[in-house]
Write an enzyme that holds these catalytic residues in place. Sequence first.
Site, PDB file in Angstrom:
ATOM      1  N   ARG A  67       9.537  -3.926   2.107  1.00  0.00           N
ATOM      2  CA  ARG A  67       8.275  -3.236   2.417  1.00  0.00           C
ATOM      3  C   ARG A  67       7.270  -4.169   3.095  1.00  0.00           C
ATOM      4  O   ARG A  67       6.431  -3.741   3.855  1.00  0.00           O
ATOM      5  CB  ARG A  67       7.665  -2.658   1.132  1.00  0.00           C
ATOM      6  N   TYR A  71       4.916  -3.426   6.299  1.00  0.00           N
ATOM      7  CA  TYR A  71       3.456  -3.596   6.319  1.00  0.00           C
ATOM      8  C   TYR A  71       3.021  -4.468   7.504  1.00  0.00           C
ATOM      9  O   TYR A  71       2.036  -4.189   8.165  1.00  0.00           O
ATOM     10  CB  TYR A  71       2.956  -4.223   5.005  1.00  0.00           C
ATOM     11  N   TYR A  93      -3.583   7.517   3.275  1.00  0.00           N
ATOM     12  CA  TYR A  93      -3.914   8.589   2.328  1.00  0.00           C
ATOM     13  C   TYR A  93      -4.671   8.065   1.109  1.00  0.00           C
ATOM     14  O   TYR A  93      -4.555   6.908   0.724  1.00  0.00           O
ATOM     15  CB  TYR A  93      -2.662   9.371   1.926  1.00  0.00           C
TER      16      TYR A  93
END
Length: 273
Positions: A67, A71, A93
Amino acid sequence: MNYKKGTLVCVGPGMVLGAHITERCKNHIKQADIVFTSCHPVIEKWLATLNSCTYSLQHLYADNKDRRNTYQQMQAAMLAEVRNNKKVVGAFYGHPGVFAQVPHHSIKQATEEGFEAWMEPGISADACLYADMGIDPGAYGCQQFEASQFMFYQRKLDPSAYVILWQLGHAGDLSLTPRLTGAPERQVLVDMLLEYYAPSHQVAIYESPFLPTQQPRIIWQRLDELPKADISLISTLVIPPGRRLIPNDEIVIRLKSIYPASHGKNTNKALGE
Ligand SMILES: C[S@@+](CC[C@H](N)C(=O)[O-])C[C@H]1O[C@@H](n2cnc3c(N)ncnc32)[C@H](O)[C@@H]1O
């Protein structure tokens, strides 16, 4: 004269489609040269109706991909457009600064490079949780951790406060990929929590809706049943206090000596008595 005209604003459209976004965030999105989004697919579609130059960053996630690489690529995509002197908006979000590294790191980098960059707040999952579950984080205090960080490092819980563990779906994932971990990793987490709470302590899995027509999902269960629970990548764990607040008599006596006239009337109030 500042020739660096590029700007970066990271905004949060909130959790519920169309219902949580502030006027400020909406205006930034409408006026941007380019908008990057990392949201629920339905929210991304709606954001694209506000600005036709909207690109999702979600395709950068992939199975078995670290991840942290994802990023970095998200950050690189936004910064490249800022360096092209574009008015860039990143819509992440919930609240863009709550358990979200990319907005913080991108703003820092843009600022270091001499660009104007800032964040606009949004309604986060914990803000929804307080409303949907009737929890005031000020009533007993509220500690919050990313579940894996809590597991990987030596942390201390205060069981007289609420505890919120984020990213329960990734709990104990050493690979740092987007994969959902399972019962064995969650059993390790539960064993850590059993140092503080009884096995029968009631905990809740909370999921806020993304659509105005949906209801929140709040599943109460015993702590020791958590490994078998139905967990998703949007699950957040809520652990209510398992112990009473213990008065700090020594400090209260010291404070009373500062204001002898009040004779503790207000301190009793502060202690909730
Ligand atoms: C990367 S963080 C993003 C948080 C987001 N920036 C916010 O403001 O809520 C992802 C974690 O947020 C929590 N989360 C995301 N969506 C949620 C939802 N619909 N309901 C409850 N928690 C949610 C979960 O703990 C999830 O693992």
